[in-house]
Design a protein around this motif. Sequence first.
Motif, PDB file in Angstrom:
ATOM      1  N   PRO A 195     -40.942  12.141  18.025  1.00 28.34           N
ATOM      2  CA  PRO A 195     -39.963  12.466  19.076  1.00 28.34           C
ATOM      3  C   PRO A 195     -39.835  11.324  20.086  1.00 28.34           C
ATOM      4  CG  PRO A 195     -41.958  13.812  19.315  1.00 28.34           C
ATOM      5  CD  PRO A 195     -42.141  12.965  18.109  1.00 28.34           C
ATOM      6  N   HIS A 196     -38.615  11.139  20.582  1.00 23.07           N
ATOM      7  CA  HIS A 196     -38.308  10.115  21.578  1.00 23.07           C
ATOM      8  C   HIS A 196     -37.400  10.719  22.630  1.00 23.07           C
ATOM      9  CE1 HIS A 196     -39.809   6.697  19.166  1.00 23.07           C
ATOM     10  NE2 HIS A 196     -39.428   7.450  18.148  1.00 23.07           N
ATOM     11  N   GLU A 197     -37.365  10.107  23.802  1.00 23.45           N
ATOM     12  CA  GLU A 197     -36.460  10.511  24.871  1.00 23.45           C
ATOM     13  C   GLU A 197     -35.293   9.528  24.906  1.00 23.45           C
ATOM     14  OE1 GLU A 197     -36.669  13.208  27.019  1.00 23.45           O
ATOM     15  OE2 GLU A 197     -38.322  13.835  25.728  1.00 23.45           O
ATOM     16  N   GLY A 198     -34.077  10.059  24.981  1.00 19.78           N
ATOM     17  CA  GLY A 198     -32.892   9.222  25.064  1.00 19.78           C
ATOM     18  C   GLY A 198     -31.970   9.707  26.162  1.00 19.78           C
ATOM     19  N   GLU A 199     -30.956   8.889  26.439  1.00 16.25           N
ATOM     20  CA  GLU A 199     -29.962   9.226  27.450  1.00 16.25           C
ATOM     21  C   GLU A 199     -28.573   9.158  26.851  1.00 16.25           C
ATOM     22  OE1 GLU A 199     -30.946   7.777  31.728  1.00 16.25           O
ATOM     23  OE2 GLU A 199     -31.333   6.113  30.340  1.00 16.25           O
ATOM     24  N   MET A 200     -27.702  10.026  27.366  1.00 19.40           N
ATOM     25  CA  MET A 200     -26.313  10.038  26.927  1.00 19.40           C
ATOM     26  C   MET A 200     -25.462  10.587  28.073  1.00 19.40           C
ATOM     27  SD  MET A 200     -24.707  11.978  23.617  1.00 19.40           S
ATOM     28  CE  MET A 200     -25.640  10.970  22.484  1.00 19.40           C
ATOM     29  N   VAL A 201     -24.332   9.963  28.332  1.00 19.09           N
ATOM     30  CA  VAL A 201     -23.392  10.449  29.336  1.00 19.09           C
ATOM     31  C   VAL A 201     -22.211  11.071  28.603  1.00 19.09           C
ATOM     32  CG1 VAL A 201     -21.812   9.796  31.197  1.00 19.09           C
ATOM     33  CG2 VAL A 201     -24.066   8.721  31.047  1.00 19.09           C
ATOM     34  N   VAL A 202     -21.918  12.326  28.943  1.00 17.41           N
ATOM     35  CA  VAL A 202     -20.761  13.029  28.389  1.00 17.41           C
ATOM     36  C   VAL A 202     -20.010  13.697  29.528  1.00 17.41           C
ATOM     37  CG1 VAL A 202     -21.818  13.426  26.121  1.00 17.41           C
ATOM     38  CG2 VAL A 202     -22.038  15.163  27.901  1.00 17.41           C
ATOM     39  N   GLY A 237     -26.629  21.460  23.112  1.00 12.35           N
ATOM     40  CA  GLY A 237     -26.860  22.433  22.043  1.00 12.35           C
ATOM     41  C   GLY A 237     -26.815  21.802  20.662  1.00 12.35           C
ATOM     42  N   VAL A 238     -25.850  20.905  20.435  1.00 11.16           N
ATOM     43  CA  VAL A 238     -25.751  20.208  19.149  1.00 11.16           C
ATOM     44  C   VAL A 238     -27.019  19.396  18.896  1.00 11.16           C
ATOM     45  CG1 VAL A 238     -24.581  18.309  17.945  1.00 11.16           C
ATOM     46  CG2 VAL A 238     -23.237  20.123  19.007  1.00 11.16           C
ATOM     47  N   PHE A 239     -27.438  18.635  19.890  1.00 14.70           N
ATOM     48  CA  PHE A 239     -28.617  17.790  19.698  1.00 14.70           C
ATOM     49  C   PHE A 239     -29.903  18.611  19.625  1.00 14.70           C
ATOM     50  CE2 PHE A 239     -25.596  14.493  20.487  1.00 14.70           C
ATOM     51  CZ  PHE A 239     -26.046  13.471  19.669  1.00 14.70           C
ATOM     52  N   HIS A 240     -29.903  19.791  20.222  1.00 13.23           N
ATOM     53  CA  HIS A 240     -31.043  20.695  20.058  1.00 13.23           C
ATOM     54  C   HIS A 240     -31.134  21.141  18.597  1.00 13.23           C
ATOM     55  CE1 HIS A 240     -33.438  24.406  20.443  1.00 13.23           C
ATOM     56  NE2 HIS A 240     -34.016  23.767  21.446  1.00 13.23           N
ATOM     57  N   LYS A 241     -29.988  21.487  18.004  1.00 19.58           N
ATOM     58  CA  LYS A 241     -29.968  21.865  16.583  1.00 19.58           C
ATOM     59  C   LYS A 241     -30.461  20.706  15.713  1.00 19.58           C
ATOM     60  CE  LYS A 241     -26.037  25.061  16.674  1.00 19.58           C
ATOM     61  NZ  LYS A 241     -24.668  25.295  16.218  1.00 19.58           N
ATOM     62  N   LEU A 242     -29.956  19.507  15.991  1.00 16.00           N
ATOM     63  CA  LEU A 242     -30.357  18.347  15.188  1.00 16.00           C
ATOM     64  C   LEU A 242     -31.846  18.063  15.349  1.00 16.00           C
ATOM     65  CD1 LEU A 242     -27.287  15.989  15.695  1.00 16.00           C
ATOM     66  CD2 LEU A 242     -27.749  17.590  13.816  1.00 16.00           C
ATOM     67  N   TYR A 243     -32.371  18.243  16.556  1.00 12.14           N
ATOM     68  CA  TYR A 243     -33.806  18.051  16.780  1.00 12.14           C
ATOM     69  C   TYR A 243     -34.605  19.074  15.968  1.00 12.14           C
ATOM     70  CZ  TYR A 243     -38.299  17.492  19.074  1.00 12.14           C
ATOM     71  OH  TYR A 243     -39.633  17.277  19.313  1.00 12.14           O
ATOM     72  N   ASP A 244     -34.193  20.335  16.036  1.00  6.36           N
ATOM     73  CA  ASP A 244     -34.895  21.386  15.290  1.00  6.36           C
ATOM     74  C   ASP A 244     -34.885  21.115  13.788  1.00  6.36           C
ATOM     75  OD1 ASP A 244     -35.501  22.734  17.611  1.00  6.36           O
ATOM     76  OD2 ASP A 244     -33.966  24.303  17.350  1.00  6.36           O
ATOM     77  N   GLN A 245     -33.820  20.460  13.303  1.00  5.45           N
ATOM     78  CA  GLN A 245     -33.705  20.150  11.880  1.00  5.45           C
ATOM     79  C   GLN A 245     -34.302  18.782  11.544  1.00  5.45           C
ATOM     80  OE1 GLN A 245     -29.483  20.608  11.171  1.00  5.45           O
ATOM     81  NE2 GLN A 245     -29.562  22.781  11.615  1.00  5.45           N
ATOM     82  N   ARG A 246     -34.873  18.126  12.557  1.00  7.05           N
ATOM     83  CA  ARG A 246     -35.512  16.815  12.409  1.00  7.05           C
ATOM     84  C   ARG A 246     -34.559  15.753  11.861  1.00  7.05           C
ATOM     85  NH1 ARG A 246     -41.667  16.843  12.229  1.00  7.05           N
ATOM     86  NH2 ARG A 246     -42.146  18.789  13.285  1.00  7.05           N
ATOM     87  N   TYR A 247     -33.307  15.849  12.269  1.00  7.44           N
ATOM     88  CA  TYR A 247     -32.344  14.814  11.900  1.00  7.44           C
ATOM     89  C   TYR A 247     -32.736  13.520  12.629  1.00  7.44           C
ATOM     90  CZ  TYR A 247     -28.138  12.055  11.621  1.00  7.44           C
ATOM     91  OH  TYR A 247     -27.267  11.022  11.408  1.00  7.44           O
ATOM     92  N   PRO A 248     -32.902  12.410  11.890  1.00  3.00           N
ATOM     93  CA  PRO A 248     -33.379  11.170  12.515  1.00  3.00           C
ATOM     94  C   PRO A 248     -32.277  10.361  13.200  1.00  3.00           C
ATOM     95  CG  PRO A 248     -33.116  10.835  10.167  1.00  3.00           C
ATOM     96  CD  PRO A 248     -32.778  12.288  10.439  1.00  3.00           C
ATOM     97  N   MET A 251     -32.257  13.395  26.504  1.00  4.22           N
ATOM     98  CA  MET A 251     -32.520  14.387  25.478  1.00  4.22           C
ATOM     99  C   MET A 251     -33.657  13.884  24.597  1.00  4.22           C
ATOM    100  SD  MET A 251     -28.740  15.642  24.224  1.00  4.22           S
ATOM    101  CE  MET A 251     -27.985  14.029  24.167  1.00  4.22           C
ATOM    102  N   THR A 252     -34.355  14.827  24.021  1.00  2.00           N
ATOM    103  CA  THR A 252     -35.387  14.482  23.046  1.00  2.00           C
ATOM    104  C   THR A 252     -34.736  14.468  21.664  1.00  2.00           C
ATOM    105  OG1 THR A 252     -37.033  15.576  24.415  1.00  2.00           O
ATOM    106  CG2 THR A 252     -37.660  15.097  22.156  1.00  2.00           C
ATOM    107  N   TYR A 253     -35.076  13.455  20.870  1.00  5.62           N
ATOM    108  CA  TYR A 253     -34.542  13.350  19.512  1.00  5.62           C
ATOM    109  C   TYR A 253     -35.641  12.863  18.575  1.00  5.62           C
ATOM    110  CZ  TYR A 253     -34.190   8.308  20.415  1.00  5.62           C
ATOM    111  OH  TYR A 253     -34.476   7.000  20.716  1.00  5.62           O
ATOM    112  N   TRP A 254     -35.447  13.130  17.277  1.00  6.63           N
ATOM    113  CA  TRP A 254     -36.375  12.624  16.264  1.00  6.63           C
ATOM    114  C   TRP A 254     -35.961  11.209  15.909  1.00  6.63           C
ATOM    115  CZ3 TRP A 254     -40.930  14.326  15.071  1.00  6.63           C
ATOM    116  CH2 TRP A 254     -41.228  15.671  15.290  1.00  6.63           C
ATOM    117  N   GLY A 255     -36.913  10.298  15.992  1.00  8.77           N
ATOM    118  CA  GLY A 255     -36.649   8.911  15.641  1.00  8.77           C
ATOM    119  C   GLY A 255     -36.765   8.687  14.147  1.00  8.77           C
ATOM    120  N   MET A 256     -36.318   7.516  13.730  1.00 12.87           N
ATOM    121  CA  MET A 256     -36.450   7.122  12.321  1.00 12.87           C
ATOM    122  C   MET A 256     -37.926   6.966  11.935  1.00 12.87           C
ATOM    123  SD  MET A 256     -33.452   6.807  10.891  1.00 12.87           S
ATOM    124  CE  MET A 256     -31.725   6.552  11.268  1.00 12.87           C
TER     125      MET A 256
END
Length: 154
Positions: free
Chosen positions: A10-17, A27-38, A1-6
């Motif tokens: 943007p950075h690419e990360g991995e997560m197993v669920v 969907g949750v992490f998409h929302k957090l990305y859109d809100q630029r949560y670090p 997933m793409t996420y906002w770093g500190m």
Amino acid sequence: MTYWGMDHKPHEGEMVVNAHVASKIVGVFHKLYDQRYPIRRMELVDKYKGSDFDSIEADNTSAFNCRNATGSSNWSQHAYGLAVDLNTCENPYVHSNGHIEHPRCVKYGNRKRQDPGVIHAGDKVVRAFRSIGWGWGGSWGGPWDFQHFSANGH
């Protein structure tokens, strides 16, 4: 997933669920990305040889880890891929007596801090996970697991 770093990039990360919740978590992490949560980092716990302690020390955001729940002989929700730990240092596990295992994370026991990545009751992170029916470990009332979100709330 793409996420906002500190570092505000943007950075690419991995997560197993668990496959049954994968689209909801995306969907949750998409929302957090859109809100630029670090987020500090998002790596598989395999990088830490499955050590929850080492993953937390690295301030790693992760999900699946085949392990027992903290202080229990029962499987953690992480063992089923039904829990996410987010910014583990900024949101520490705090024992009922106030003790925090990770020395560099102790300052985040003060939940009034407004540092990037700190999760507070009712904030955008809690709301994003609540939107998929997941509970937050920061609402447990002691011990508190401020980094922890799970399908069953535990």
